[in-house]
Motif scaffolding. Structure first.
Motif, mmCIF file in Angstrom:
data_model
loop_
_atom_site.group_PDB
_atom_site.id
_atom_site.type_symbol
_atom_site.label_atom_id
_atom_site.label_comp_id
_atom_site.label_asym_id
_atom_site.label_seq_id
_atom_site.Cartn_x
_atom_site.Cartn_y
_atom_site.Cartn_z
ATOM 1 N N GLU A 233 94.683 -57.160 129.039
ATOM 2 C CA GLU A 233 95.674 -56.408 129.515
ATOM 3 C C GLU A 233 95.027 -55.079 129.483
ATOM 4 O O GLU A 233 95.310 -54.033 130.402
ATOM 5 N N GLU A 234 94.280 -54.451 128.685
ATOM 6 C CA GLU A 234 93.723 -53.120 128.538
ATOM 7 C C GLU A 234 92.659 -52.839 129.510
ATOM 8 O O GLU A 234 92.669 -51.813 130.232
ATOM 9 N N GLU A 235 92.052 -53.769 130.226
ATOM 10 C CA GLU A 235 90.958 -53.640 131.047
ATOM 11 C C GLU A 235 91.820 -53.571 132.419
ATOM 12 O O GLU A 235 91.591 -52.749 133.400
ATOM 13 N N VAL A 237 94.914 -52.244 132.809
ATOM 14 C CA VAL A 237 95.359 -51.083 132.767
ATOM 15 C C VAL A 237 94.551 -49.937 133.136
ATOM 16 O O VAL A 237 94.781 -48.830 133.922
ATOM 17 N N ARG A 238 93.192 -50.008 132.368
ATOM 18 C CA ARG A 238 92.462 -48.783 132.788
ATOM 19 C C ARG A 238 91.937 -48.785 134.292
ATOM 20 O O ARG A 238 91.733 -47.932 134.950
ATOM 21 N N ALA A 239 91.881 -50.130 134.871
ATOM 22 C CA ALA A 239 91.334 -50.354 136.288
ATOM 23 C C ALA A 239 92.542 -49.582 137.167
ATOM 24 O O ALA A 239 92.391 -48.985 138.205
ATOM 25 N N GLN A 241 94.939 -47.446 136.230
ATOM 26 C CA GLN A 241 94.904 -46.016 136.033
ATOM 27 C C GLN A 241 93.733 -45.295 136.707
ATOM 28 O O GLN A 241 93.763 -44.121 137.696
ATOM 29 N N GLU A 242 92.695 -45.926 136.911
ATOM 30 C CA GLU A 242 91.398 -45.387 137.893
ATOM 31 C C GLU A 242 91.691 -45.308 139.355
ATOM 32 O O GLU A 242 91.406 -44.292 139.942
ATOM 33 N N THR A 268 98.843 -57.899 137.970
ATOM 34 C CA THR A 268 98.716 -56.744 137.794
ATOM 35 C C THR A 268 99.712 -55.791 138.303
ATOM 36 O O THR A 268 100.118 -54.552 137.828
ATOM 37 N N LEU A 275 103.819 -49.330 133.250
ATOM 38 C CA LEU A 275 102.993 -48.256 132.890
ATOM 39 C C LEU A 275 103.929 -46.854 132.546
ATOM 40 O O LEU A 275 104.742 -46.801 133.306
#
Length: 275
Positions: A233-235, A237-239, A241-242, A268, A275
């Motif tokens: 889930e962290e990956e 979220v990071r993707a 946000q980017e 996703t 978020l």
């Protein structure tokens, strides 16, 4: 008597790969529709064939389509060629063939050289089933989405690439498909300096990244991924946000990240909503 459109495959490098049938067709055709007449005239001159040439490429306007279809309606025989290989395969021709089919004009295709098939036979992978992607999109985000599809295809996939983008594309393959995915890079197929490099994506990248200059057109065969790791889930979220930071809409960001990381789109999108 109706006309006929002949789709004529030409050599991708070695002129000795022209077929007898292709030569006969070029000699008998009333005119040759060529992607680049300057290139094709060299081929015709080599085989001492004198023929009227007209340009036909991806930017041809409606007038050129009308001219060619009109000639076919009048009973003319037109040979369609690209700069190298088989027309329509990542080359101009689809639109003209479509119109001929719709109007009942005879179309024949002469088998011959094709860079994608040549690379598949050289790669050393099980390509009893494979997908052809041609040139990937030049935009980074779209290209990575396409590579996500390739990663998840479950079979080898064939890509065309130019020398100025080969290193960037191999880096993207390492990022999206994994550094250990099998890759076969074929450069300058059938030409004097033909080169075939096989290995992991990282190994193939290292070969070409270390060169001061890379020349020649490429065909890449990307092997089927052995295992796709579940993204955390962290990956995700990071993707996401980017992607949003780059100006994507929420809908586009969810679709892009799903393809990039190989996860369901609804997952996703749900994470995006939280978020």
């Amino acid at each position: 008597m109706g006309g006929k459109l002949s789709i004529v495959a030409t050599p991708i490098g070695n002129l000795g790969d022209i077929t007898l049938r292709a030569l006969k067709t070029l000699e008998q055709a009333d005119l040759v529709a060529a992607e680049d007449t300057r290139h094709t005239v060299k081929l015709l001159n080599h085989f001492e064939i004198k023929k009227k040439l007209v340009s036909f490429h991806e930017y041809s306007n409606e007038a050129r389509y009308g001219e060619l279809v009109g000639a076919l309606r009048e009973g003319k025989h037109i040979a369609l060629v690209s700069d190298a290989g088989t027309p329509v395969i990542s080359d101009p021709g689809y639109g003209l063939v479509k119109r001929c089919v719709e109007e009942g004009i005879e179309v024949e295709s002469l088998p011959g050289a094709c860079a994608a098939v040549t690379a598949v036979t050289l790669c050393g992978m099980d390509c009893s089933r494979f997908s052809f992607y041609g040139f990937l999109n030049t935009k980074s985000g779209v290209r990575k989405k396409e590579l996500g599809e390739i990663r998840d295809a479950g079979k080898p996939c064939v890509i065309y690439e130019s020398p100025n983008r080969i290193v960037k594309t191999l880096k993207d393959i390492c990022e999206v498909c994994g550094k250990d995915v099998r890759v076969c890079a074929c450069r300058e197929l059938t030409k004097v300096y033909e080169e075939v490099v096989r290995g992991t994506a990282k190994e193939v990248l290292d070969v070409f990244a270390d060169r001061e200059a890379v020349k020649g057109e490429f065909v890449l065969v990307v092997g089927a991924a052995r295992h796709v790791r579940e993204a955390s889930e962290e990956e995700i979220v990071r993707a996401l946000q980017e992607s949003l930071a780059r100006g994507m809409t929420k809908k586009d960001a969810a679709a892009y990240v799903a393809a990039l990381l190989g996860v369901p789109k609804n997952r996703t999108y749900q994470i995006l909503l939280d978020l």
